[in-house]
Design a protein around this motif. Structure first.
Motif, PDB file in Angstrom:
ATOM      1  N   SER A 130       0.657  -1.425  -0.023  1.00 28.86           N
ATOM      2  CA  SER A 130       0.162  -0.019  -0.026  1.00 28.86           C
ATOM      3  C   SER A 130       0.824   1.160   0.009  1.00 28.86           C
ATOM      4  CB  SER A 130      -1.102  -0.205   1.267  1.00 28.86           C
ATOM      5  OG  SER A 130      -0.274   0.088   2.329  1.00 28.86           O
ATOM      6  N   LEU A 131       2.107   1.150   0.445  1.00 24.42           N
ATOM      7  CA  LEU A 131       3.086   2.264   0.268  1.00 24.42           C
ATOM      8  C   LEU A 131       3.575   2.783  -1.155  1.00 24.42           C
ATOM      9  CD1 LEU A 131       5.090   1.764   3.486  1.00 24.42           C
ATOM     10  CD2 LEU A 131       3.133   3.324   3.182  1.00 24.42           C
ATOM     11  N   HIS A 132       3.365   1.688  -1.926  1.00 23.28           N
ATOM     12  CA  HIS A 132       3.822   1.903  -3.305  1.00 23.28           C
ATOM     13  C   HIS A 132       2.613   1.801  -4.574  1.00 23.28           C
ATOM     14  CE1 HIS A 132       7.915   0.925  -2.114  1.00 23.28           C
ATOM     15  NE2 HIS A 132       7.351   0.164  -1.206  1.00 23.28           N
ATOM     16  N   ILE A 133       1.518   1.116  -4.244  1.00 22.94           N
ATOM     17  CA  ILE A 133       0.527   1.140  -5.347  1.00 22.94           C
ATOM     18  C   ILE A 133      -0.625   1.162  -4.566  1.00 22.94           C
ATOM     19  CG2 ILE A 133      -0.860  -0.278  -6.905  1.00 22.94           C
ATOM     20  CD1 ILE A 133       2.111  -1.789  -7.408  1.00 22.94           C
ATOM     21  N   LYS A 134      -1.757   2.144  -4.957  1.00 18.90           N
ATOM     22  CA  LYS A 134      -3.067   2.374  -4.558  1.00 18.90           C
ATOM     23  C   LYS A 134      -3.889   1.701  -5.813  1.00 18.90           C
ATOM     24  CE  LYS A 134      -6.137   5.610  -2.686  1.00 18.90           C
ATOM     25  NZ  LYS A 134      -6.200   7.306  -2.025  1.00 18.90           N
ATOM     26  N   ILE A 135      -4.918   0.885  -5.264  1.00 19.06           N
ATOM     27  CA  ILE A 135      -5.749   0.299  -6.354  1.00 19.06           C
ATOM     28  C   ILE A 135      -7.233   0.886  -6.358  1.00 19.06           C
ATOM     29  CG2 ILE A 135      -6.917  -1.959  -7.227  1.00 19.06           C
ATOM     30  CD1 ILE A 135      -4.663  -3.445  -5.628  1.00 19.06           C
ATOM     31  N   HIS A 136      -7.909   1.477  -7.342  1.00 19.57           N
ATOM     32  CA  HIS A 136      -8.991   2.151  -7.388  1.00 19.57           C
ATOM     33  C   HIS A 136      -9.933   1.153  -8.253  1.00 19.57           C
ATOM     34  CE1 HIS A 136      -7.123   5.941  -6.190  1.00 19.57           C
ATOM     35  NE2 HIS A 136      -6.386   5.676  -6.898  1.00 19.57           N
ATOM     36  N   ASP A 137     -11.036   0.922  -7.543  1.00 19.78           N
ATOM     37  CA  ASP A 137     -12.001   0.224  -8.179  1.00 19.78           C
ATOM     38  C   ASP A 137     -11.749  -1.113  -8.472  1.00 19.78           C
ATOM     39  OD1 ASP A 137     -13.921   2.280  -8.008  1.00 19.78           O
ATOM     40  OD2 ASP A 137     -12.979   3.187  -9.926  1.00 19.78           O
ATOM     41  N   GLY A 138     -10.852  -1.797  -7.968  1.00 21.24           N
ATOM     42  CA  GLY A 138     -10.285  -3.132  -8.255  1.00 21.24           C
ATOM     43  C   GLY A 138      -9.429  -3.266  -9.566  1.00 21.24           C
ATOM     44  N   CYS A 139      -9.293  -2.228 -10.291  1.00 21.36           N
ATOM     45  CA  CYS A 139      -8.711  -2.463 -11.537  1.00 21.36           C
ATOM     46  C   CYS A 139      -7.927  -1.286 -12.040  1.00 21.36           C
ATOM     47  CB  CYS A 139      -9.706  -2.769 -12.645  1.00 21.36           C
ATOM     48  SG  CYS A 139     -10.867  -1.394 -12.934  1.00 21.36           S
ATOM     49  N   VAL A 140      -7.838  -0.359 -11.306  1.00 22.66           N
ATOM     50  CA  VAL A 140      -7.046   0.891 -11.718  1.00 22.66           C
ATOM     51  C   VAL A 140      -5.834   1.172 -10.786  1.00 22.66           C
ATOM     52  CG1 VAL A 140      -6.753   3.300 -12.121  1.00 22.66           C
ATOM     53  CG2 VAL A 140      -8.826   1.925 -12.712  1.00 22.66           C
ATOM     54  N   PHE A 141      -4.722   0.759 -11.101  1.00 20.66           N
ATOM     55  CA  PHE A 141      -3.417   0.933 -10.288  1.00 20.66           C
ATOM     56  C   PHE A 141      -2.749   2.261 -10.558  1.00 20.66           C
ATOM     57  CE2 PHE A 141      -4.695  -3.466 -11.152  1.00 20.66           C
ATOM     58  CZ  PHE A 141      -4.378  -4.270  -9.924  1.00 20.66           C
ATOM     59  N   GLU A 142      -2.633   3.027  -9.103  1.00 20.47           N
ATOM     60  CA  GLU A 142      -2.011   4.158  -9.119  1.00 20.47           C
ATOM     61  C   GLU A 142      -0.488   4.041  -8.516  1.00 20.47           C
ATOM     62  OE1 GLU A 142      -2.047   8.498  -6.903  1.00 20.47           O
ATOM     63  OE2 GLU A 142      -4.015   6.947  -6.804  1.00 20.47           O
ATOM     64  N   PRO A 143       0.365   4.457  -9.403  1.00 19.77           N
ATOM     65  CA  PRO A 143       1.870   4.323  -8.631  1.00 19.77           C
ATOM     66  C   PRO A 143       1.955   5.521  -7.548  1.00 19.77           C
ATOM     67  CG  PRO A 143       1.940   5.018 -10.557  1.00 19.77           C
ATOM     68  CD  PRO A 143       0.449   4.835 -10.691  1.00 19.77           C
ATOM     69  N   LEU A 144       2.545   5.090  -6.230  1.00 23.38           N
ATOM     70  CA  LEU A 144       2.889   6.028  -5.492  1.00 23.38           C
ATOM     71  C   LEU A 144       4.281   6.060  -5.276  1.00 23.38           C
ATOM     72  CD1 LEU A 144       0.318   4.724  -2.645  1.00 23.38           C
ATOM     73  CD2 LEU A 144       0.157   6.409  -4.499  1.00 23.38           C
ATOM     74  N   THR A 145       4.952   4.928  -5.863  1.00 28.96           N
ATOM     75  CA  THR A 145       6.541   5.280  -5.752  1.00 28.96           C
ATOM     76  C   THR A 145       7.290   4.779  -7.035  1.00 28.96           C
ATOM     77  OG1 THR A 145       6.689   2.991  -4.850  1.00 28.96           O
ATOM     78  CG2 THR A 145       6.705   4.928  -3.459  1.00 28.96           C
ATOM     79  N   LYS A 146       8.534   5.022  -7.403  1.00 25.12           N
ATOM     80  CA  LYS A 146       9.082   4.520  -8.618  1.00 25.12           C
ATOM     81  C   LYS A 146       8.819   2.851  -8.761  1.00 25.12           C
ATOM     82  CE  LYS A 146      13.501   4.631 -11.042  1.00 25.12           C
ATOM     83  NZ  LYS A 146      14.758   5.235 -11.134  1.00 25.12           N
ATOM     84  N   LYS A 147       9.237   2.425  -7.364  1.00 25.64           N
ATOM     85  CA  LYS A 147       8.919   0.845  -7.364  1.00 25.64           C
ATOM     86  C   LYS A 147       7.588   0.373  -7.811  1.00 25.64           C
ATOM     87  CE  LYS A 147      11.263  -1.393  -4.301  1.00 25.64           C
ATOM     88  NZ  LYS A 147      11.884  -2.248  -3.312  1.00 25.64           N
ATOM     89  N   GLY A 148       6.542   1.276  -7.389  1.00 26.31           N
ATOM     90  CA  GLY A 148       5.135   0.963  -7.736  1.00 26.31           C
ATOM     91  C   GLY A 148       4.928   1.087  -9.089  1.00 26.31           C
ATOM     92  N   SER A 149       5.403   1.951  -9.563  1.00 27.76           N
ATOM     93  CA  SER A 149       5.478   2.301 -11.141  1.00 27.76           C
ATOM     94  C   SER A 149       5.955   1.189 -11.953  1.00 27.76           C
ATOM     95  CB  SER A 149       6.178   3.612 -11.647  1.00 27.76           C
ATOM     96  OG  SER A 149       5.850   3.961 -13.075  1.00 27.76           O
TER      97      SER A 149
END
Length: 204
Positions: A130-149
């Motif tokens: 959760s510190l690296h990726i936030k999931i919206h509506d179960g299918c949209v992935f928002e990167p919060l960090t470079k590692k998440g991206s």
């Protein structure tokens, strides 16, 4: 529970003996002799991961073809990590296939890492998802960090938005067809002709 694996799989003495006797290269992972061991690994990691894929967080199925044991660092690149506990996690077959043997390390290593510093993707054992990726509506992935991206790109998690869109379109189409069939079933002789014409148009 969803964020990271707190307890890695602990190999029993007899399992270590089995590995030593039967694993020479990473290809040996597919030997039937390891079937029971793989089942034990899956059973142990399911509750640790909340029964969700370590990358896309979709719920894992219980059929053997609906869940994979993922090697975070590719076993083809680093064969000696084939049965390394902290290199194993559960993923959906799609994420495992898409990730494949893509590099996930920022530099070459000799020993298996005890932290995620050199990993370029979110590590199931070391990172709080959760510190690296936030999931919206179960299918949209928002990167919060470079590692998440990099995780989103490596596993092509953006594919799930398209999958969700297709699923909704399919459900919508089925709903429309159901309504049309219901209309035909309850139509008067005059209405029936128009309804049948509309149905034939959609079939074509």
């Amino acid at each position: 529970m969803d964020n990271k694996i707190e307890t890695a799989y602990s190999f029993k003495k007899e399992e270590l003996s089995l590995i030593k006797a039967n694993c020479i290269t990473h290809d040996d992972w597919d030997k039937n002799v390891f079937s029971t061991l793989k089942g034990n690994i899956r059973d142990a990691l399911r509750p640790e991961q909340g029964n969700k894929c370590c990358y896309c967080k979709k719920v894992l199925g219980h059929d053997i073809k609906e869940v994979d044991i993922e090697h975070i660092i590719s076993k083809a690149t680093y064969p000696k990590f084939t049965f390394e506990s902290k290199n194993l996690a559960l993923s959906c077959p799609a994420c495992n296939t898409i990730k494949g043997d893509k590099p996930v390390l920022s530099k070459k290593i000799v020993r298996h890492p005890s932290h995620s510093k050199n990993h370029t993707i979110v590590h199931a054992h070391y990172d709080d998802y959760s510190l690296h990726i936030k999931i919206h509506d179960g299918c949209v992935f928002e990167p919060l960090t470079k590692k998440g991206s990099h995780t989103i790109t490596t596993c092509e998690l953006f594919r799930l938005k398209l999958v969700e869109k297709k699923a909704k379109a399919s459900l919508s189409k089925k709903s429309e067809e159901s309504e049309l069939i219901n209309l035909i079933m309850n139509a008067s002789p005059t209405e029936l002709t128009d309804a049948m014409k509309e149905l034939m148009k959609r079939i074509k």
